[in-house]
Design an enzyme around this catalytic site. Structure first.
Site, short mmCIF file in Angstrom:
data_model
loop_
_atom_site.label_atom_id
_atom_site.label_comp_id
_atom_site.label_asym_id
_atom_site.label_seq_id
_atom_site.Cartn_x
_atom_site.Cartn_y
_atom_site.Cartn_z
N HIS A 1 1.16 13.63 -12.01
CA HIS A 1 1.58 12.20 -12.16
C HIS A 1 1.75 12.10 -13.64
O HIS A 1 2.25 11.13 -14.15
CB HIS A 1 0.58 11.18 -11.80
CG HIS A 1 0.07 11.10 -10.57
ND1 HIS A 1 1.06 11.10 -9.38
CD2 HIS A 1 -1.26 11.12 -9.97
CE1 HIS A 1 0.25 11.04 -8.49
NE2 HIS A 1 -1.01 11.09 -8.64
N LYS B 1 -0.74 1.75 5.29
CA LYS B 1 0.26 1.37 6.41
C LYS B 1 1.39 2.14 6.41
O LYS B 1 2.16 2.38 7.49
CB LYS B 1 0.80 -0.11 5.91
CG LYS B 1 -0.12 -1.22 6.36
CD LYS B 1 0.63 -2.69 6.31
CE LYS B 1 -0.16 -3.75 6.99
NZ LYS B 1 0.46 -4.97 6.34
N THR C 1 1.53 11.91 -1.22
CA THR C 1 0.96 12.44 -0.02
C THR C 1 1.91 13.00 0.88
O THR C 1 2.06 14.26 1.38
CB THR C 1 0.00 11.71 0.53
OG1 THR C 1 -0.91 11.01 -0.19
CG2 THR C 1 -1.13 12.48 1.61
N GLY D 1 4.00 7.70 -2.67
CA GLY D 1 4.64 8.53 -1.63
C GLY D 1 4.11 10.06 -1.71
O GLY D 1 4.88 10.99 -1.20
N LYS E 1 0.77 6.30 -5.63
CA LYS E 1 1.14 5.29 -4.65
C LYS E 1 2.54 5.32 -4.23
O LYS E 1 2.97 4.15 -3.75
CB LYS E 1 0.35 3.80 -4.58
CG LYS E 1 -1.09 3.78 -5.08
CD LYS E 1 -1.82 4.96 -4.76
CE LYS E 1 -2.18 5.00 -3.18
NZ LYS E 1 -2.88 6.18 -2.93
N SER F 1 0.03 -1.07 -2.88
CA SER F 1 -0.71 0.04 -2.41
C SER F 1 -1.63 0.37 -3.53
O SER F 1 -2.78 0.84 -3.14
CB SER F 1 0.42 1.09 -2.24
OG SER F 1 -0.32 2.22 -1.71
P1 A3P Z 1 0.47 1.95 1.54
O1 A3P Z 1 -0.37 1.78 0.83
O2 A3P Z 1 1.64 0.97 1.36
O3 A3P Z 1 0.26 2.12 2.96
P2 A3P Z 1 0.41 8.23 -2.32
O4 A3P Z 1 0.36 9.16 -1.61
O5 A3P Z 1 1.41 8.32 -3.48
O6 A3P Z 1 -0.92 8.07 -3.00
O7 A3P Z 1 0.97 6.83 -1.74
C1 A3P Z 1 0.37 6.32 -0.70
C2 A3P Z 1 1.22 5.37 0.00
O8 A3P Z 1 2.07 6.39 0.85
C3 A3P Z 1 0.46 4.70 0.92
O9 A3P Z 1 1.30 3.31 1.13
C4 A3P Z 1 0.59 5.42 2.37
O10 A3P Z 1 0.30 4.57 3.34
C5 A3P Z 1 1.62 6.10 2.34
N1 A3P Z 1 2.00 7.21 3.16
C6 A3P Z 1 0.81 8.11 3.27
N2 A3P Z 1 1.48 9.20 4.06
C7 A3P Z 1 2.63 8.73 4.47
C8 A3P Z 1 3.52 9.36 5.08
N3 A3P Z 1 3.43 10.48 6.00
N4 A3P Z 1 4.79 8.48 5.50
C9 A3P Z 1 5.00 7.50 4.96
N5 A3P Z 1 4.01 6.94 3.97
C10 A3P Z 1 2.92 7.51 3.80
#
Ligand code: A3P
Length: 324
Positions: free
Chosen positions: A136, A291, A71, A69, A67, A166
């Site tokens: 991770h 979000k 992705t 960032g 969570k 998140s």
């Molecule tokens: P939120 O839950 O605050 O919206 P991870 O990829 O490590 O699992 O993290 C997921 C978080 O990154 C989520 O945050 C997700 O919405 C956000 N996220 C996913 N794709 C993104 C992008 N292209 N740009 C910015 N934030 C992104």
């Protein structure tokens, strides 16, 4: 129990007998191994990766806490490293970009949750150089060859309050019919105590932050918030670090902005594949896009919670000047 419900290696089963275990977040047990918490399946993958994975000097690793960032950074790394393939000789090729067809998690695979999760030694011969992997796993527990080789590590971290919010949403979505889900207060307490997937959160960040200070050529430390605030600056920093800087022509040609647009939350989250598709593991792609904002924690945390978590952050990071 967890010993029966997974395809665990004998080594993992044996080890589990001696590890502290705790329940929470997901309807599955977590175990404390080398100072960090893992669900059973992932522990199997960590052990297998530690045994079998052999890094190459040209490998590139994406590291993060869930969570933070991940992705987004997967998408950015893919777009950055493959940029010549998908723009020359004409921009139409962009329409064929893998990121438009698949979720980033099916394109850049995690060691412990995908490649090594079954406890076996997967065949990586189809990977082309530079190989791109994600994990991770905290710095202390990385497979030895990752630390010893010249491969590059890119760490993404995020404000602990936003990471927590998140994670809370994500684990609730992953738990069927609310079985085993925690209230916000319970989850917050667990997070602050250091009990979370691949946590303690702060120790994870510190491991990589210190490594980035000691080995700046090997470890690049990125912040989600800085990436949001100044994406082109951070993308160029990343390209320089990986030894594939943008040329003047590329910059003049708008290639930096093109990658930022392609990988933006707005673009990726609206793609059909990410709205309705599933990962090969069965996960809903849309669960990785909620979000995508900085500071959403204000909508969830009470002033007391903020005080508690900020105090921990200050205690853990203050001396090193790491701020969020
Ligand atoms: P939120 O839950 O605050 O919206 P991870 O990829 O490590 O699992 O993290 C997921 C978080 O990154 C989520 O945050 C997700 O919405 C956000 N996220 C996913 N794709 C993104 C992008 N292209 N740009 C910015 N934030 C992104």
């Amino acid at each position: 129990t967890y010993l029966q419900c997974h395809n665990l290696t004998d080594e993992c089963k044996e080890l589990l007998r001696s590890l502290a275990s705790e329940n929470g977040w997901l309807p599955t047990s977590h175990h404390l191994y080398q100072g960090f918490w893992y669900i059973t399946r992932h522990l199997n993958g960590v052990l297998s990766a530690q045994h079998h994975f052999k890094a190459q000097d040209s490998d590139i690793f994406l590291l993060s806490q869930p969570k933070s960032g991940t992705t987004w950074l997967k998408a950015i790394l893919l777009a950055l490293l493959n940029r010549s393939r998908y723009s020359e000789p004409d921009r139409q090729l962009l329409l064929d970009h893998p990121l438009l067809q698949k979720n980033p998690h099916d394109l850049v695979l995690h060691l412990e949750t995908r490649l090594y999760v079954e406890g076996t030694n997967p065949d990586l011969s189809s990977f082309t150089s530079p190989r791109l992997f994600a994990t991770h796993i905290p710095f202390v527990s990385l497979p030895e060859s990752v630390k010893e080789s010249k491969c590059k590590l890119v760490y993404m971290c995020r404000n602990p309050k936003d990471t927590f919010v998140s994670l809370w949403h994500f684990t609730r979505e992953m738990s069927p019919n609310d079985i085993g889900t925690n209230t916000l207060e319970e989850a917050f307490d667990m997070f602050c105590r250091g009990f979370s997937m691949f946590g303690p959160h702060w120790d994870h960040v510190l491991g990589y932050y210190k490594a980035s200070l000691e080995m700046p050529h090997k470890v690049l430390f990125l912040k989600y918030e800085e990436m949001k605030d100044k994406p082109s600056e951070q993308l160029k920093r990343l390209a320089d670090f990986l030894g594939c800087p943008f040329s003047r022509e590329e910059e003049a040609d708008g290639r930096v902005d093109e990658i930022i647009r392609l990988c933006s939350f707005n673009n990726l989250s609206k793609l059909e594949v990410n709205q309705t598709g599933k990962l090969l593991t069965g996960h809903e792609n849309k669960s990785f896009f909620r979000k995508g904002e900085v500071g959403d924690w204000v909508n969830y945390l009470t002033p007391e919670m903020v005080e508690r978590i900020d105090r921990i952050t200050e205690e853990k990071f203050g001396d090193l000047g790491l701020k969020f």
